[in-house]
Write an enzyme that holds these catalytic residues in place. Structure first.
Site, PDB file in Angstrom:
ATOM      1  N   ASN A 113       0.860  -1.545   0.077  1.00  0.00           N
ATOM      2  CA  ASN A 113      -0.078   0.139   0.395  1.00  0.00           C
ATOM      3  C   ASN A 113       0.783   1.217   0.056  1.00  0.00           C
ATOM      4  OD1 ASN A 113      -2.144   1.463   0.051  1.00  0.00           O
ATOM      5  ND2 ASN A 113      -3.207   0.014   1.059  1.00  0.00           N
TER       6      ASN A 113
ATOM      7  N   HIS B  24      23.835   1.263  11.140  1.00  0.00           N
ATOM      8  CA  HIS B  24      25.271   2.287  11.454  1.00  0.00           C
ATOM      9  C   HIS B  24      26.484   1.785  12.604  1.00  0.00           C
ATOM     10  CE1 HIS B  24      23.715   5.054   8.233  1.00  0.00           C
ATOM     11  NE2 HIS B  24      23.068   4.648   8.564  1.00  0.00           N
TER      12      HIS B  24
ATOM     13  N   LYS C  21      13.659  -7.522  16.882  1.00  0.00           N
ATOM     14  CA  LYS C  21      14.217  -9.909  16.753  1.00  0.00           C
ATOM     15  C   LYS C  21      13.316 -10.458  15.761  1.00  0.00           C
ATOM     16  CE  LYS C  21      11.483 -10.978  20.944  1.00  0.00           C
ATOM     17  NZ  LYS C  21      11.227 -11.463  22.247  1.00  0.00           N
TER      18      LYS C  21
ATOM     19  N   LYS D  70      -0.411 -12.470  20.242  1.00  0.00           N
ATOM     20  CA  LYS D  70      -1.444 -14.131  20.420  1.00  0.00           C
ATOM     21  C   LYS D  70      -0.298 -14.972  19.075  1.00  0.00           C
ATOM     22  CE  LYS D  70      -5.617 -14.484  17.875  1.00  0.00           C
ATOM     23  NZ  LYS D  70      -6.794 -14.083  18.005  1.00  0.00           N
TER      24      LYS D  70
END
Length: 187
Positions: free
Chosen positions: A83, A113, A164, A181
């Site tokens: 989108n 960086h 992560k 969930k």
């Protein structure tokens, strides 16, 4: 080792290298043309995307405005939809599976960086690849950070900051993102 090879290997590299500057310019010119091409001219838009990306499935659709660094480091599967307002900083590879949808204003960033200010001020940069599995949905204004891998069937809630990696069949959200969930598939 070339600066491009260092970049793709996740090593410190010099982004002012002539080859990399030319590659970024080429990508920017292609995205500029894409972003100025009428939404009614689907064939031209698709052709531009297929020339920009490293690889794509047959069905790919990206709403303007879209921006990326190189384009050639982006690999997407079949039935890929993006989108408005997506930015993919593809300094390292970005691999996205089949049947994935990306909502408005999503950022997918492989670029990073050095943490050390002296090293950072040298102008050298780093990158870490991002992998997103099949059947994923990335919600509006979500951010996917360098080095993240998402499994299949992952839903990223709007506004999430994904710092992560996560396995398959989960809804994740928050800053930093965490599992909200589990997803139970019907098949």
């Amino acid at each position: 080792m070339s600066e491009k090879s260092k970049m793709l290997a996740g090593e410190l590299y010099d982004p002012s290298n002539k080859e990399l500057v030319e590659m970024r310019l080429s990508a920017r010119l292609t995205t500029e043309k894409l972003n100025q091409t009428s939404v009614a001219d689907l064939q031209v838009r698709t052709k531009l995307l297929k020339s920009l990306f490293g690889s794509t499935g047959k069905n790919i659709h990206i709403e303007s405005i879209f921006n990326c660094d190189y384009g050639s480091n982006i690999h997407v599967g079949e039935n890929f939809y993006v989108n408005f307002g997506c930015v993919i900083l593809d300094v390292a590879e970005v691999r996205i599976g089949d049947n994935c949808m990306i909502a408005p204003q999503v950022g997918i960033y492989t670029a990073t960086h050095p943490l050390d200010p002296i090293e950072r001020n040298s102008g050298l940069e780093l990158a870490k690849p991002i992998t997103i599995g099949d059947n994923c949905w990335i919600g509006g204004q979500a951010t996917i950070n360098p080095g993240v891998t998402l499994g299949d069937n992952v839903v990223v809630a709007s506004g999430a900051v994904v710092t992560k990696s996560f396995g398959s069949n989960v809804v994740i959200g928050g800053n930093p993102a965490k599992v909200i969930k589990q997803i139970t598939t019907t098949v």
